[in-house]
Scaffold this active site. Structure first.
Site, PDB file in Angstrom:
ATOM      1  N   GLY A  31      59.527  34.863  42.402  1.00  0.00           N
ATOM      2  CA  GLY A  31      59.669  34.942  43.854  1.00  0.00           C
ATOM      3  C   GLY A  31      59.005  36.180  44.428  1.00  0.00           C
ATOM      4  N   LEU A  33      56.954  36.033  46.873  1.00  0.00           N
ATOM      5  CA  LEU A  33      55.609  35.471  46.724  1.00  0.00           C
ATOM      6  C   LEU A  33      54.581  36.215  47.571  1.00  0.00           C
ATOM      7  CD1 LEU A  33      56.490  31.650  46.720  1.00  0.00           C
ATOM      8  CD2 LEU A  33      56.292  33.229  44.778  1.00  0.00           C
ATOM      9  N   GLY A  36      48.730  36.734  45.315  1.00  0.00           N
ATOM     10  CA  GLY A  36      48.478  36.471  43.889  1.00  0.00           C
ATOM     11  C   GLY A  36      49.115  35.143  43.490  1.00  0.00           C
ATOM     12  N   HIS A  37      50.404  34.985  43.851  1.00  0.00           N
ATOM     13  CA  HIS A  37      51.095  33.721  43.553  1.00  0.00           C
ATOM     14  C   HIS A  37      50.402  32.555  44.279  1.00  0.00           C
ATOM     15  CE1 HIS A  37      54.593  36.668  43.230  1.00  0.00           C
ATOM     16  NE2 HIS A  37      54.546  36.148  42.025  1.00  0.00           N
ATOM     17  N   GLY A 147      48.817  34.281  35.780  1.00  0.00           N
ATOM     18  CA  GLY A 147      47.832  35.220  36.300  1.00  0.00           C
ATOM     19  C   GLY A 147      47.293  36.143  35.213  1.00  0.00           C
ATOM     20  N   ASP A 150      48.958  39.698  34.459  1.00  0.00           N
ATOM     21  CA  ASP A 150      49.869  39.945  33.344  1.00  0.00           C
ATOM     22  C   ASP A 150      49.209  39.398  32.074  1.00  0.00           C
ATOM     23  OD1 ASP A 150      52.525  40.868  34.788  1.00  0.00           O
ATOM     24  OD2 ASP A 150      51.674  39.246  35.957  1.00  0.00           O
ATOM     25  N   SER A 186      54.569  42.073  43.367  1.00  0.00           N
ATOM     26  CA  SER A 186      55.844  42.159  44.100  1.00  0.00           C
ATOM     27  C   SER A 186      56.383  43.576  44.022  1.00  0.00           C
ATOM     28  CB  SER A 186      56.875  41.200  43.497  1.00  0.00           C
ATOM     29  OG  SER A 186      56.320  39.916  43.353  1.00  0.00           O
TER      30      SER A 186
HETATM   31  P1  AMP Z   1      55.837  37.223  38.808  1.00  0.00           P
HETATM   32  O1  AMP Z   1      56.496  36.570  39.978  1.00  0.00           O
HETATM   33  O2  AMP Z   1      55.464  38.646  39.039  1.00  0.00           O
HETATM   34  O3  AMP Z   1      56.566  36.959  37.511  1.00  0.00           O
HETATM   35  O4  AMP Z   1      54.431  36.484  38.645  1.00  0.00           O
HETATM   36  C1  AMP Z   1      54.346  35.093  38.544  1.00  0.00           C
HETATM   37  C2  AMP Z   1      52.930  34.722  38.157  1.00  0.00           C
HETATM   38  O5  AMP Z   1      52.030  35.209  39.143  1.00  0.00           O
HETATM   39  C3  AMP Z   1      52.502  35.345  36.817  1.00  0.00           C
HETATM   40  O6  AMP Z   1      51.759  34.397  36.082  1.00  0.00           O
HETATM   41  C4  AMP Z   1      51.642  36.496  37.254  1.00  0.00           C
HETATM   42  O7  AMP Z   1      50.663  36.855  36.311  1.00  0.00           O
HETATM   43  C5  AMP Z   1      50.997  35.935  38.509  1.00  0.00           C
HETATM   44  N1  AMP Z   1      50.523  37.031  39.369  1.00  0.00           N
HETATM   45  C6  AMP Z   1      51.234  38.083  39.831  1.00  0.00           C
HETATM   46  N2  AMP Z   1      50.440  38.913  40.540  1.00  0.00           N
HETATM   47  C7  AMP Z   1      49.196  38.372  40.514  1.00  0.00           C
HETATM   48  C8  AMP Z   1      47.933  38.750  41.051  1.00  0.00           C
HETATM   49  N3  AMP Z   1      47.780  39.867  41.760  1.00  0.00           N
HETATM   50  N4  AMP Z   1      46.863  37.953  40.825  1.00  0.00           N
HETATM   51  C9  AMP Z   1      47.003  36.814  40.091  1.00  0.00           C
HETATM   52  N5  AMP Z   1      48.183  36.397  39.562  1.00  0.00           N
HETATM   53  C10 AMP Z   1      49.254  37.156  39.767  1.00  0.00           C
END
Ligand code: AMP
Length: 284
Positions: A31, A33, A36-37, A147, A150, A186
């Protein structure tokens, strides 16, 4: 757009989409969001017919001293973004739904989880792989989107899926950055104004590595020393690790040759920021 808080209702919605012959894409998130998400959601929209976004701040991937309690949870804003992006189903279970009993069944990937973030976040990746295995079993997507931001997580999940024969494709999408190069996250919300101003030095240090490798540098210790100099321009940044590794095995690379993942984690005030780039010493 449908919203499911329970595994049973998510499964019903997804079964009905499948019954219509639609392929299913899954974007797992915690979440809060951001763009990137959104880029992952858009990739899912392009490649699959029925897009599921999971929103779950997964307690098993946070250590007791980490930011689980203060992790941002702007659920209504997240739903609005998902609606605007044409998401078909938001799966937003609570912790009781995902872990009704004290979890004693884990999926652990060895080796790949030992270096980089694994060193300072013991148990983190075991939580990530376990929750992703659960989400893959619940949603049974054709494609799941992660993404490059990570990178270690994406590589670990890919290996888990391959070794456990989970029938889905892992699609890794490029890192989305702010105009000044800071990788969108986030956790950027935790940065004060002055910390936010200095945070783009992470990407600047990665670019320094790209430039050095591109002009023939191969000694990873020297490259990392130059990256540290860039980070040292701000007293607010405390590097946790900077590593140059082979992109599939995550083994340390020295000398740097062929494809390489340059990755770092930096503490900036109360935030812990990570970033990385892929370079190819042969062509850069
Ligand atoms: P999170 O909500 O931070 O667990 O991220 C969920 C997904 O979004 C993961 O696969 C992350 O790698 C991807 N993600 C987070 N930030 C970015 C970004 N800046 N660019 C691309 N993907 C992202």
């Amino acid at each position: 757009m449908e919203t499911a808080k329970t595994i049973e209702s998510a499964r019903k919605f997804i079964a009905s989409a499948r019954g219509q012959g639609r392929t299913v894409g899954l974007v797992p998130t915690m979440g809060a969001l951001h763009i990137g998400h959104i880029s992952l959601i858009q990739a899912a929209r392009r490649q699959t017919d029925y897009v599921v976004v999971s929103i779950f701040v997964n307690p098993t991937q946070f250590a007791p001293a980490e930011d689980f309690d203060k992790y941002p949870r702007p659920f209504d804003d997240d739903l609005q973004i998902c609606r605007e992006q044409g998401v078909d189903l938001v799966f937003a279970p609570d912790a009781k739904e995902m872990y009704p009993t004290k979890n004693i069944t884990w999926v652990s990937v060895e080796k790949l989880t030992e270096g980089l973030c694994g060193r300072t976040r013991p148990g983190h990746f075991r939580g990530v792989t376990t929750v992703c295995a659960k989400l893959f079993n619940i949603v049974q997507p054709n494609v799941a989107f992660f993404g490059q931001k990570d990178a270690q997580q994406a590589i670990i999940i890919k290996r888990m899926v391959a070794e456990l024969n989970i029938p889905l494709k892992i699609q890794i999408c490029p890192t989305v950055r702010e105009e000044d190069g800071l990788a969108v996250s986030s956790r950027n919300k935790y940065l004060s104004e002055s910390e936010r101003k200095d945070a783009p030095l992470l990407y600047k240090s990665l670019q320094k590595a790209r430039q050095l490798i591109g002009t023939g540098a191969t000694d990873s210790e020297q490259i990392i020393a130059q990256m540290r100099k860039v980070l040292a321009q701000s007293p607010l940044l405390k590097s946790e690790y900077i590593e140059i590794v082979e992109p599939e095995t995550l083994e340390l690379l020295n000398p740097v040759k062929g494809p390489a993942l340059v990755a770092l984690a930096v503490r900036c005030g109360s935030a812990r920021l990570i970033d990385n780039i892929l370079v190819d010493a042969a062509s850069d």
